[in-house]
Design a protein around this motif. Structure first.
Motif, PDB file in Angstrom:
ATOM      1  N   VAL A   1      43.205  39.705  36.721  1.00 23.21           N
ATOM      2  CA  VAL A   1      42.428  40.820  36.176  1.00 23.21           C
ATOM      3  C   VAL A   1      41.591  41.530  37.222  1.00 23.21           C
ATOM      4  O   VAL A   1      40.866  42.472  36.900  1.00 23.21           O
ATOM      5  N   GLY A   2      41.671  41.103  38.462  1.00 22.98           N
ATOM      6  CA  GLY A   2      40.899  41.774  39.492  1.00 22.98           C
ATOM      7  C   GLY A   2      40.797  40.954  40.750  1.00 22.98           C
ATOM      8  O   GLY A   2      41.438  39.904  40.894  1.00 22.98           O
TER       9      GLY A   2
ATOM     10  N   ASP B   1      38.321  44.103  33.980  1.00 19.22           N
ATOM     11  CA  ASP B   1      39.209  44.933  34.784  1.00 19.22           C
ATOM     12  C   ASP B   1      38.474  45.258  36.083  1.00 19.22           C
ATOM     13  O   ASP B   1      37.824  46.290  36.218  1.00 19.22           O
ATOM     14  N   VAL B   2      38.570  44.353  37.033  1.00 13.90           N
ATOM     15  CA  VAL B   2      37.779  44.436  38.258  1.00 13.90           C
ATOM     16  C   VAL B   2      38.659  44.887  39.412  1.00 13.90           C
ATOM     17  O   VAL B   2      39.647  44.248  39.739  1.00 13.90           O
TER      18      VAL B   2
ATOM     19  N   TYR C   1      39.489  30.679  30.168  1.00 12.92           N
ATOM     20  CA  TYR C   1      38.507  30.573  31.232  1.00 12.92           C
ATOM     21  C   TYR C   1      38.848  31.557  32.334  1.00 12.92           C
ATOM     22  O   TYR C   1      39.996  31.971  32.495  1.00 12.92           O
ATOM     23  N   LEU C   2      37.812  31.966  33.052  1.00  6.51           N
ATOM     24  CA  LEU C   2      37.954  32.896  34.165  1.00  6.51           C
ATOM     25  C   LEU C   2      37.686  32.134  35.455  1.00  6.51           C
ATOM     26  O   LEU C   2      36.650  31.476  35.576  1.00  6.51           O
ATOM     27  N   SER C   3      38.619  32.204  36.402  1.00  5.98           N
ATOM     28  CA  SER C   3      38.433  31.514  37.688  1.00  5.98           C
ATOM     29  C   SER C   3      38.525  32.512  38.825  1.00  5.98           C
ATOM     30  O   SER C   3      39.169  33.563  38.705  1.00  5.98           O
TER      31      SER C   3
ATOM     32  N   LEU D   1      40.735  37.175  40.570  1.00  4.63           N
ATOM     33  CA  LEU D   1      40.160  36.759  39.294  1.00  4.63           C
ATOM     34  C   LEU D   1      41.299  36.484  38.325  1.00  4.63           C
ATOM     35  O   LEU D   1      42.078  37.388  37.994  1.00  4.63           O
ATOM     36  N   LEU D   2      41.408  35.243  37.888  1.00 11.21           N
ATOM     37  CA  LEU D   2      42.483  34.841  36.993  1.00 11.21           C
ATOM     38  C   LEU D   2      41.910  34.520  35.625  1.00 11.21           C
ATOM     39  O   LEU D   2      40.971  33.734  35.497  1.00 11.21           O
TER      40      LEU D   2
END
Length: 438
Positions: A226-227, A262-263, A205-207, A214-215
């Motif tokens: 990741v960003g 990749d933010v 999941y992305l939180s 952004l994890l």
């Protein structure tokens, strides 16, 4: 429901549509259908059978006659619903037939899982309940309980894991399948988040944390940063075709993050300066907060609900505005396409949920307005035949999409037809008498 469309509105739309296309609609029959619908709506509830029979006969004329389609369907639906509400009404508990049950605080989310016969609801009371769709008034199962306010819930793509996102706190992963409980080591993720979403095809999941990081996390609790975003994110929605994650923000910017997420950091001043060009940080759609998002089943349209009370339909491939839907008088709180993608459900702080026909912009929406407070959430069932809503009045309600359900129920519960005198008063003397229910 008390929404009544006047004859003046009908005549305006009728003449406009008549000027645009050839029509064989019968204006007198259309006006009769609308008049009967309105008379049924305003008739007191204690005249239950007559109220229902008038609505039923208006429905029969609407289905079998050459009736103008753009207004009358709303009146017919409203009249049928109002009549059904009083058929089998529980006066002791003050409960209409479509009031499923309630939480002890506002209902914040409704989602379906792997089994289409069951759905889950979350609330500010900290509980997640499981409901049987076939037994609306049955006692729900409590699948999770916390002392935290649950902001929303989301179901994993395989329908086996629920994510409960807490208000200004972390989140929890809740197994709905006993066979995979051992696969989830994260029960509660304590890191405060703005929002989060499951990723398709992966147990991850992305939180978005409160600080904007952004994890990317797996069910095994391992995580990668990741960003980062400088904007306040209200909701995430994943495009399952290419993995793009869309973020609706409080600043009115729609962010688009490409896989593998990749933010880079996106300063607000850069977004406002360069919003016309697509980039990793997306598009400025105005200054109104974006509260909710949903992707159409074919992946072509992203629906965007805003604080302004409108809905933007965004063309994903062309990266441009396709249509704006107006109607709500306050913030749009939730949004969802039906399984086919030809209808759109919206809920709002104006106390209504609305079902919009996306194939014909001239057709008025069905308005569901029996919640006594803000409507926070709504969902189509997997068949698309029914809508579930939850509101600030703590109640969950069910609504059939097709008015034929109401018509059939009336004929099952009312054991008579109109009398000749009732027919003359509510239908007229120029139309031959017929049975409203065979």
């Amino acid at each position: 429901m008390r929404y009544i469309v006047t004859t003046t509105i009908f005549l305006l739309i009728f003449h406009l549509s008549k000027g645009q296309e050839k029509t064989d609609n019968d204006p007198k029959l259309t006006e009769l259908v609308m008049s009967m619908s309105q008379r049924s709506i305003v008739m007191p509830g204690y005249l239950t059978n007559l109220k229902a029979l008038i609505a039923q006969q208006a429905y029969k004329f609407w289905k079998t006659g050459n009736v103008e389609p753009y207004v009358s369907h709303l009146n017919v639906y409203t009249a049928l619903y109002e009549a059904n509400k009083y058929l089998g009404y529980d006066s002791i508990r003050n409960r209409a037939y479509n009031q499923v049950g309630f939480h002890s605080n506002r209902v914040t989310s409704v989602v379906f899982g792997e089994d289409p016969n069951y759905y889950y609801s979350s609330s500010a009371d900290g509980r997640v309940l499981k409901w049987d769709l076939s037994q609306p008034t049955g006692i729900p199962e409590t699948v999770y309980e916390s002392d935290k306010i649950i902001q929303s819930i989301e179901m994993s793509r395989d329908g086996k894991v629920l994510m409960a996102i807490f208000y200004q706190e972390g989140l929890a992963l809740i197994s709905t399948d006993k066979d995979i409980k051992g696969d989830i080591s994260v029960i509660e993720d304590p890191i405060p988040v703005q929002t989060a979403t499951f990723l398709p095809g992966e147990r991850k999941y992305l939180s978005v944390t409160k600080s904007g990081e952004l994890l990317l996390k797996g069910f095994d609790s391992k995580s990668d940063t990741v960003g980062k975003t400088a904007l306040k994110v209200n909701q995430l929605k994943v495009d399952e075709n290419d993995g793009t994650v869309y973020a609706g923000t409080e600043q009115g910017v729609l962010e688009a993050w490409q896989k593998p997420y990749d933010v880079k950091e996106s300063p607000i001043e850069d977004i406002m300066k360069n919003w016309r060009e697509q980039s990793y940080f997306g598009y400025e759609l105005g200054t109104f907060s974006i509260n909710c998002l949903d992707m159409s089943p074919n992946g072509e349209i992203l629906a965007i609900g805003r604080d302004r009370g409108d809905v933007i339909l965004w063309d994903v491939k062309k990266k441009e505005l396709r249509r704006i839907i107006y109607g709500h008088q306050s913030t749009v709180t939730d949004i969802q396409f039906n399984p086919i993608g030809d209808l759109l459900l919206t809920t709002s702080r104006d106390g209504t949920a609305r079902i919009w026909d996306l194939n014909d912009s001239r057709r008025l929406p069905i308005i569901l307005d029996d919640h006594k407070a803000w409507v926070f959430t709504g969902s189509f069932d997997p068949s698309g035949k029914q809508v579930i809503t939850g509101g600030g009045d703590d109640y969950i309600r069910t609504w059939p999409v097709d008015p034929s359900f109401f018509a059939k129920r009336i004929c099952e519960l009312v054991s008579r037809n109109m009398t000749q005198d009732e027919w003359k008063e509510f239908v007229g003397i120029n139309i031959p008498y017929q049975s409203s229910c065979e």
